[in-house]
Each structure stands twice: as structure tokens, then as C-alpha cells.
Motif scaffolding. Structure first.
Motif: not given
Length: 176
Positions: A107-129
Motif C-alpha cells: 500500500q505504501l510502495e508507489g505513494l508520493a512523499a510530500v512535505l506539509a507545504d506540498g513540496t515533492t520529496v519523491g516516491t516510496v520505493t520500498a519499506v525496509l524492516h
């Protein structure tokens, strides 16, 4: 028949154990007893083992925080070694609780990661445990990668429907 999107990661093969093909498995489910009961069939993802697409559990026992698992399809150490790092998946259980603060890796992989002000940080590619908790691997627009702890203080909002998560990182976390 389940589709890959219906599948949940329930464990990861860490290594072989002994000479008879037992697998050391790191569980990734709250339902360990249901998922690793004799007769349960798990799908294999990311394996070097040719032909091993599913595994049928014959026995499983606790070994510290991990499990020692025996499966019908693996008869020796070489076959077990070929499954090292493979993810074990299974369809969602009807009894899987829906907690709004719990997410599956897919569910998390592929989500856009943004800051609260809308600035794009990148895309979630993996969840590391890891032992200290989960990290989100985020591919930056410039091609770099950021590792962000997946904790509520840093990831206060996950909007699956909107395809994004909001970050509130401490100073320096996203610096390269």
C-alpha cells in the motif's frame, strides 16, 4: 484465486537452517499461528529458486524472534539457500483487522512523499524492516534515495486514496 494485489507479505526467508532444508523466516504478520500452520500454502516472491512459486508448510516452530519452517517443496540445504531473501505472501485473511494506522508494504510502495507545504520529496520505493522499526526508501527526483523512519512524528499523514503521504522531517533528515 487471488491476485498479487490481494497478497500480503507474511514473512521473509532469512537463511537456511541445518542440512534438511529448514528455513529461518522473519515473520511479517500479527497472525503467525494462522499463517504458518501445517497445510498453509504461501506464495514465493523474489526467489532465486527455479520453479518454487508456492510452499506448503509442514511444520513451524519459534526460534527467538524468528521461525524455523519446514516445507514440502524443500528437501535440502541447497534448495533452502536458493530461497534466501524471498518474501512469503498469502491472501488477506477475513479476520485481518482493519486498523487505520497499519499499512501493508504494497500500500505504501508507489505513494508520493510530500512535505506539509506540498513540496515533492519523491516516491516510496520500498519499506525496509529492521530491528529498530520500519524505514521508507524514497527515490528523490534527482535520482538519490532518502531513508525515512516510518513513525507518526515524521509521517503524520498517509492518504492512500490520494496516493501520497505527508512528511514532517526533523532538520537534516532529507539533506544529502
Amino acid at each position: 484465486m487471488s491476485t498479487p494485489s490481494d497478497e500480503r507479505v507474511v514473512g521473509r526467508v532469512v537463511k537456511a537452517h541445518g542440512l534438511r532444508g529448514e528455513l529461518v523466516v522473519e515473520p511479517r504478520t500479527d497472525n503467525v499461528d494462522a499463517r504458518f500452520t501445517p497445510g498453509a500454502v504461501l506464495s514465493v516472491r523474489g526467489s532465486r529458486a527455479s520453479g518454487a512459486r508456492s510452499l506448503t508448510i509442514t511444520a513451524a516452530r519459534r526460534h527467538g524472534d524468528r521461525l524455523l519452517v519446514t516445507v514440502e517443496e524443500v528437501a535440502d540445504r541447497d534448495a533452502a539457500d536458493a530461497l534466501r531473501s524471498a518474501e512469503l505472501t498469502a491472501p488477506a485473511l477475513d479476520a485481518d483487522p482493519e486498523d487505520p494506522d497499519e499499512f501493508h508494504d504494497h500500500q505504501l510502495e508507489g505513494l508520493a512523499a510530500v512535505l506539509a507545504d506540498g513540496t515533492t520529496v519523491g516516491t516510496v520505493t520500498a519499506v525496509l524492516h529492521g530491528a529498530g522499526g520500519e524505514l521508507l526508501a524514497i527515490e528523490r527526483p534527482d535520482g538519490g534515495e532518502a531513508l525515512v523512519p516510518f513513525v507518526a512524528a515524521i509521517v503524520p499523514e498517509v492518504d492512500l486514496a490520494g496516493g501520497r503521504l505527508v512528511l514532517d522531517p526533523p532538520e537534516g533528515l532529507l539533506e544529502e
